[in-house]
Design an enzyme around this catalytic site. Structure first.
Site, short mmCIF file in Angstrom:
data_model
loop_
_atom_site.label_atom_id
_atom_site.label_comp_id
_atom_site.label_asym_id
_atom_site.label_seq_id
_atom_site.Cartn_x
_atom_site.Cartn_y
_atom_site.Cartn_z
N GLY A 473 0.81 -1.20 0.00
CA GLY A 473 0.00 0.00 0.00
C GLY A 473 0.85 1.26 0.00
N PRO A 623 6.22 12.66 -4.28
CA PRO A 623 5.58 13.39 -3.17
C PRO A 623 4.19 12.87 -2.82
CG PRO A 623 6.61 14.92 -4.69
CD PRO A 623 6.67 13.58 -5.35
N VAL A 694 10.80 6.68 4.08
CA VAL A 694 10.09 7.73 4.81
C VAL A 694 8.88 7.20 5.59
CG1 VAL A 694 8.48 8.43 2.97
CG2 VAL A 694 9.34 10.14 4.58
N GLU A 696 8.19 5.03 7.95
CA GLU A 696 8.17 4.85 9.39
C GLU A 696 8.54 6.12 10.14
OE1 GLU A 696 10.56 1.32 9.99
OE2 GLU A 696 8.90 0.04 9.39
#
Length: 736
Positions: A473, A623, A694, A696
């Site tokens: 996901g 992004p 990024v 976690e």
């Protein structure tokens, strides 16, 4: 390809595709229901039977007798697997708990039998007919009671050293003008992912093929082979789509192992989906921690002594929760004492859950920092800026590769309007609501490891990438395709990414915030090799060739990619391997979280009103997908702060609230607008893409930011998560 020196200019720096906000390439499949998850692959095993796990009814003890006669005679039953007919069963390398009890029961809901029948309903009904006699044993179920007094000595591979001592902590702490010495408790947490653990297993002779929900293909094959006694080479796993994992599907769990066993015993393909109520006690979880944090500071806020002790529990052979991990690198301070203690508990295994170590560790450290700031009469942001470090506090000769921590703090404070925060707790009201603002730092390791890919250029100029990376996901399909598109100079729609097949080139999979950086580097390596093959076929100089707009150009010549392969497809396979950069530099992601809450002065109910995450995580590959990961972590942090807790029955040894009705997670009404902002940075020590993970980082620091905001609103300090209203209601300010 070997990566052992920091990257200079690379083809990725063109940023025609990478770094752009592309929607998920598989998004349409998921939003239209065409993405088929493990339990939905009805095409792969016609006539498949259904497995149903019967979980142990005791928390510790022994199976004295299993009577399966009535179940065997029930309609549709094909087989019943127990320890009496399963054959030898081992354990994998990463998880230590046994997938099948017998004769000893190690924990509640450990599988004691698997019923195989023609339909799910028949299997479930037959399971209720199995009669099991147990001899209940004395179990250890309460961490506070079993809490050991001696830290564990050996170094663990998971989470680094269990004990760290630098300088003279005791002397420095005793002499510090300002001190904090408090204990914080973080309860057991469940992954509670949307998609349950699920597997379809099929044997073709001695070859096993499984369609399963698992995060790491290579670990899954390895551990499944060790558990069921089948060579890894005889196992093929497919995991094209995963409906959430958070570490709970890192490698082989009971659904995969027992589906394979049941298919072997029954001689038929077996579909096995863990029922929701079994997932909490049968699989792994984040274990409870009791953490003592001691901070000694000078009057100007400089940390003189940093102490962090953490207690957790596990099954025999299990790991500690590495809660002291973030404290090792978060702040400067020359005198340090960090220790982890491990109690033996007879609960389901404690193991990796999103940001293991950092997530619960920061829940203690960052509240302690807030308490220190208050004692100093210092702004919490200013305190953290004062204690920034650009070198590893344990090894000052080892610098951070990049660390825009102060920038995260300053930009976050500015964007959030931190200067409007009332320094005095419980001094801001809006009607019945007490309003508070809080913040916390964030840190998470930036691991990267060997990863491979296979890239094909066909006669139409279309690029296909194959790698065993998975997508839980997080957007793996999209960033893999973006990397290949950038390297080969083609539009994103001219790339197909194929993931989640264990026969594809190996990666570390999705987990540990390592997946994105690792797999894209592997794709880079394979594409670089393909670029060289193309240049050689066309007679170009490989050192000055460029790929852009579907064309290959060199020395004034230009050829369409489709023309390169008119005589046949070109295929390249390679992997990215690493030197010692990770040892020469401290590679971490850093950030800052800000939260505003409102607390009902009458009831104590907490409402999060707004949140901001500012993240420094190297080059952001996409992004859109990065923001999705970060706000997902922030949502999980809301749960950890305010509601999530697996309640342990310490008499009988099980998690009582083992479903999504009793184990509360945030819903839409709990989650306000969440803002994620990324610092513009690259890290050339990571890979040619200069990116880090990024997903976690978006979680670490969220819960303490909310806890600190609740304190700022109420003046009541709660040191035991979650911050439910009963813990501060009696001490709330009087209502005018």
């Amino acid at each position: 390809m070997k990566f052992d020196t920091p990257a200079g200019t690379t083809p990725i720096d063109r940023l025609a595709v990478v770094g752009r906000a592309h929607p998920r390439v598989e998004g349409k499949l998921k939003t239209t229901g065409l993405a088929r998850y493990a339990a939905e692959r009805h095409d792969v095993a016609p006539g498949a039977t259904y497995g149903y796990i019967l979980g142990a009814a005791i928390g510790k003890g022994r199976i004295e007798r299993i009577d399966t006669a009535a179940a065997q005679a029930a309609p549709g039953v094909r087989a019943i697997v127990t320890h009496e007919n399963s054959g030898p069963i081992g354990t994998g390398e990463f998880y230590v708990q046994r997938v099948l009890a017998g004769p000893m029961v190690d924990h509640y809901h450990q599988a004691v039998a698997v019923v195989v029948a023609d339909t799910f309903e028949q299997a479930r009904a037959a399971a209720s007919l199995i009669n099991i006699s147990y001899a209940r044993g004395n179990g250890r179920f309460d961490l506070a009671v079993q809490k050991p007094s001696t830290p564990i000595a050996p170094k663990e591979a998971f989470g680094g050293p269990t004990a760290v001592s630098v300088g003279a902590f005791a002397t420095a702490f005793a002499g510090a003008p300002v001190q904090v010495d408090e204990t914080y408790t973080v309860p057991d947490h469940a992954h509670a992912m949307m998609e349950p653990h699920a597997t379809i297993a099929r044997w073709d002779g001695d070859q096993l093929t499984c369609w399963t929900s698992i995060q790491a293909m290579n670990w899954g094959c390895r551990d499944l082979g060790l558990i069921i006694g089948t060579p890894k080479e005889k196992i093929r796993l497919h995991s094209a789509f995963i409906g959430g994992g958070f570490g709970g599907k890192g490698t082989t769990q009971s659904d995969l192992a027992l589906a394979a066993l049941a298919a072997r015993v029954s001689g038929r393909p077996v579909k096995l989906v863990l029922q929701r109520a079994l997932m909490f006690n049968n699989t792994i979880h984040r274990p409870k921690t009791i953490q003592r944090v001691r901070l000694g500071a000078a009057k100007d806020g400089r940390l003189l002594a940093v102490g962090h002790d953490s207690w957790s529990g596990n099954l025999p052979g299990g790991r500690t929760e590495p809660s002291t991990l973030p404290t090792r690198l978060m702040y400067a301070g020359e005198n340090r004492l960090l220790r982890r203690y491990l109690a033996q508990l007879d609960l389901a295994e404690g193991n990796a859950m999103r940001a293991p170590g950092e997530a619960p560790g920061m829940m203690a450290l960052e509240v302690a920092m807030d308490e220190l700031a208050e004692k100093l009469g210092m702004d919490p942001v200013a305190l953290r800026i004062t204690n920034d470090t650009q070198v590893d506090p344990e090894k000052p000769e080892r610098r951070f590769s990049t660390r825009p921590f102060v920038q995260c703090l300053k930009e976050g404070a500015d964007r959030f309007g931190w200067d409007a925060r009332a320094a005095k707790p419980a001094s801001r009201r809006e009607g019945k609501w007490l309003i508070g603002m809080g913040m916390a730092s964030a840190i998470r390791g930036a691991p990267i490891s060997k990863a491979g890919a296979r890239v094909r250029l066909d006669k139409n100029g279309h690029v296909t990438v194959e790698t065993d990376m998975t997508d839980i996901g997080t957007g793996s399909y999209t960033i893999v395709a973006q990397t290949a598109a950038e390297m080969m100079g083609v539009p994103l729609e001219h790339v197909t990414a194929k993931l989640g097949d264990s026969t594809f080139p190996e990666t570390p999979g999705s987990g540990g915030q390592a997946g994105a950086a690792s797999v894209t580097a592997g794709v880079y390596a394979a594409c670089a090799k393909l670029r060289d093959l193309i240049a050689q076929r066309m007679g170009f100089n490989t050192t000055d060739v460029t790929f852009a707009n579907g064309m290959v150009q060199s020395a004034g010549r230009s050829v369409a990619l489709a023309d390169v392969t008119k005589d046949g497809d070109l295929v390249a396979e390679d992997s990215m391997e690493y030197g010692d950069l990770k040892d020469r530099f401290a590679q971490q992601t850093v950030g800052a979280h800000f939260a505003e809450v409102a607390v009902d002065a009458y009831t104590g109910a907490v409402r999060v009103r707004r949140m901001l995450a500012v993240c420094g995580a190297g080059r952001i590959l996409n992004p859109t997908t990065a923001r999705s990961q970060v706000i997902g972590g922030m949502t999980m942090g809301i749960g950890a702060a305010l509601m999530e807790e697996m309640a342990v029955d310490t008499r009988f040894g099980f998690f009582v609230n083992h479903d999504l009705a009793g184990y509360e997670v945030p819903v839409h009404a709990d989650v306000p607008h969440l803002e994620a902002h990324f610092i513009d940075e690259v890290d050339p020590t990571m890979s040619p893409l200069k990116a880090k993970g990024v997903g976690e980082l978006g979680l670490t620091g969220v819960a303490p930011a909310i806890a600190n905001a609740v304190y700022n609103a109420t003046g009541v300090r709660v040191r035991s998560y979650p911050l439910t209203l009963d813990k501060h209601l009696a001490n709330l300010p009087a209502v005018a």
